[in-house]
Every structure is written in structure tokens, then in C-alpha cells.
Design a protein around this motif. Sequence first.
Motif, PDB file in Angstrom:
ATOM      1  N   GLY A 149      -1.796 -13.490  -9.583  1.00 14.71           N
ATOM      2  CA  GLY A 149      -2.330 -12.547  -8.613  1.00 14.71           C
ATOM      3  C   GLY A 149      -3.757 -12.886  -8.233  1.00 14.71           C
ATOM      4  N   VAL A 150      -4.220 -12.356  -7.131  1.00 11.19           N
ATOM      5  CA  VAL A 150      -5.707 -12.688  -6.749  1.00 11.19           C
ATOM      6  C   VAL A 150      -6.497 -11.893  -7.785  1.00 11.19           C
ATOM      7  N   PRO A 173      -5.096 -16.683 -12.212  1.00 15.54           N
ATOM      8  CA  PRO A 173      -5.658 -16.179 -11.003  1.00 15.54           C
ATOM      9  C   PRO A 173      -5.506 -17.224  -9.878  1.00 15.54           C
ATOM     10  N   LEU A 174      -5.173 -16.567  -8.918  1.00 17.91           N
ATOM     11  CA  LEU A 174      -4.747 -17.401  -7.558  1.00 17.91           C
ATOM     12  C   LEU A 174      -5.835 -17.351  -6.660  1.00 17.91           C
ATOM     13  N   VAL A 193       5.464 -12.927 -13.317  1.00 18.80           N
ATOM     14  CA  VAL A 193       5.369 -11.550 -12.295  1.00 18.80           C
ATOM     15  C   VAL A 193       4.162 -11.775 -11.362  1.00 18.80           C
ATOM     16  N   GLY A 194       4.652 -11.798 -10.143  1.00 16.27           N
ATOM     17  CA  GLY A 194       3.634 -11.742  -9.228  1.00 16.27           C
ATOM     18  C   GLY A 194       2.913 -10.471  -8.796  1.00 16.27           C
ATOM     19  N   LEU A 195       1.562 -10.393  -8.685  1.00 16.95           N
ATOM     20  CA  LEU A 195       0.997  -9.038  -8.558  1.00 16.95           C
ATOM     21  C   LEU A 195       0.203  -9.109  -7.081  1.00 16.95           C
ATOM     22  N   ILE A 196       0.733  -7.967  -6.319  1.00 19.19           N
ATOM     23  CA  ILE A 196       0.066  -8.132  -4.988  1.00 19.19           C
ATOM     24  C   ILE A 196      -0.314  -6.476  -4.710  1.00 19.19           C
ATOM     25  N   ILE A 197      -1.375  -6.352  -4.052  1.00 18.05           N
ATOM     26  CA  ILE A 197      -2.035  -5.186  -3.775  1.00 18.05           C
ATOM     27  C   ILE A 197      -2.422  -5.158  -2.068  1.00 18.05           C
ATOM     28  N   SER A 198      -2.527  -3.696  -1.799  1.00 14.07           N
ATOM     29  CA  SER A 198      -2.909  -3.441  -0.290  1.00 14.07           C
ATOM     30  C   SER A 198      -4.424  -4.153   0.039  1.00 14.07           C
ATOM     31  N   PRO A 199      -4.650  -4.771   1.147  1.00 11.57           N
ATOM     32  CA  PRO A 199      -5.759  -5.290   1.333  1.00 11.57           C
ATOM     33  C   PRO A 199      -7.041  -4.235   1.404  1.00 11.57           C
TER      34      PRO A 199
END
Length: 267
Positions: A149-150, A173-174, A193-199
Motif C-alpha cells: 500500500g501507499v 510501500p508502493l 493483501v493490498g491496503l487502500i484508504i480514502s484520499p
Amino acid sequence: MDKPVIYVLSDSLGETAELVVKAAASQFNSGNAVINRVPYVTDKETVNEAIHDAVKDNAMVAFTFVLPELREYTIKLCQLKKLPYVDILGPVMEQLIRITNKEPKFEPGIMRKLDTEYFKRIEAIEFAVKYDDGKDPRGLLRADVVLVGVSRTSKTPLSMYLAHKQIKAANVPLVPEVKPPKELFQVDPKKIVGLIISPHQLNEIRKERLLALGLRDHASYASMERILMELEYAEEIMTKLNCPILDVTNKAVEETASRILKIIKEG
């Protein structure tokens, strides 16, 4: 008797009883006791054989049995054969029953089981530290789970939390300017597992991070333009990896970790 003979009986390895006996024997000038350890005693027949040998050696008997029937049988047999004996565990357990008003588990070897769990946890923590933030991609193929994830999507806190559950977690880290390690694409997608989040939430988190570091909160790192670019890039990589994706927006580490554990279990 310059070298007393002591038989150590246990329903587990017998290390506890042997250590106690050695500690006591060391207090005597005539120490150097001969200790015969008899581990994994689970039946009366084995007790009979050990006591028979102890009688021939004119020995003392020390034992750590969690099962009451084995303790009682050993005591009666030692008394019958007029052998000196020490019940190392029994009196302590009886007092704990009295002060806690609870029954023990009566499960032999439980302390060793707990020790094993402790060392597995330490090993997982060391693994998480060593392979945090993509420091060494060689660890990716050895991990139980790889988090991607970022920046500021809780990869490191999640890795440490999972380590306390004895899960070896690595994270990568991506970043658009940095090509992901080739090892990442060799990992089973079910272990990634990819982790995303609200900008918007990421924007707030990064601003707070910059302020905590004494930097200006309008740096490129926290700009919405940069964040949207990073998130788009991260989702492209996750699509190529064909891995499960979790949204960590407004999620506590414990909640996300629970979902990751479920993914690992189902994988």
C-alpha cells in the motif's frame, strides 16, 4: 553418600524438577548428584519401573506430576518402599487452588507449550522488523502475509500486530517512482493483501505526520494531487498482483488485522 542418586519423574520433559534438584544439590559440599530423569510418565506402570530402579540405587525420588492420580500413586509407592521423596509441583498447585478457588487444567507440558508460543511470537516480531518497509525483498517469499500500500496505510503497525499473533508479516510501500521488487510478483496472491484508504483521510494523516516532523503541511507528500496519483498507481499494482484488497479508511488496526487473519485462514 558422596554422590546421592535422585530419580526425577515427570509427565512432561522433567526440566523443572531437574533444575530444582540441581539447585538444592549445589548447596551441599557433597553435591554432584547423580540425576536420572524419567520424562513423559503417563501411567502407573512407568512409575512402578522407575521406583523399582530407585530402590536398587537407594535413591531419592523427586517428581512433577500435574495429574493428581499419578502424584498420589507415586507418594503411596514411595512410602511403601520407604524411599525419600519430594512432590515439587503438588503443594504449589494445592495452594493455588485454595487461593484462587479454581481448578487447574491438569494438562501436562502446558508450560512448554506456552514457551513455544512465546518464541514463535518473538521470531515473528523480529521478522516484521527485518522486512519492514521493503528493506529486504528476499523475505517476501518467506512471509505468511505481505502487505502492500501507499505510505501511511498502517502497514508497519499491522505487521507488528500480526507478529504478536505469531504471523510473519512483511510489507512493501508502493511508490510510483520506485518499481516493486520482482519477488513481490513471485508471492502467492493469496498471501498478499493490498491496503487502500480514502484520499481525504490520507491527506489529513499525512498533514499531521508532516507537522509532527516539524515540516510544512502543504508539502508535495500531503498534496491531494500527489495522493490521488499514488492511490491510482497502488491500485494498478494490486490489480496486477490479483490480491485481496482491504479499505483501511476509519478502521482501527485491530479491525483490519482481524480481516487479514481471516484472509490468511481462508487462503
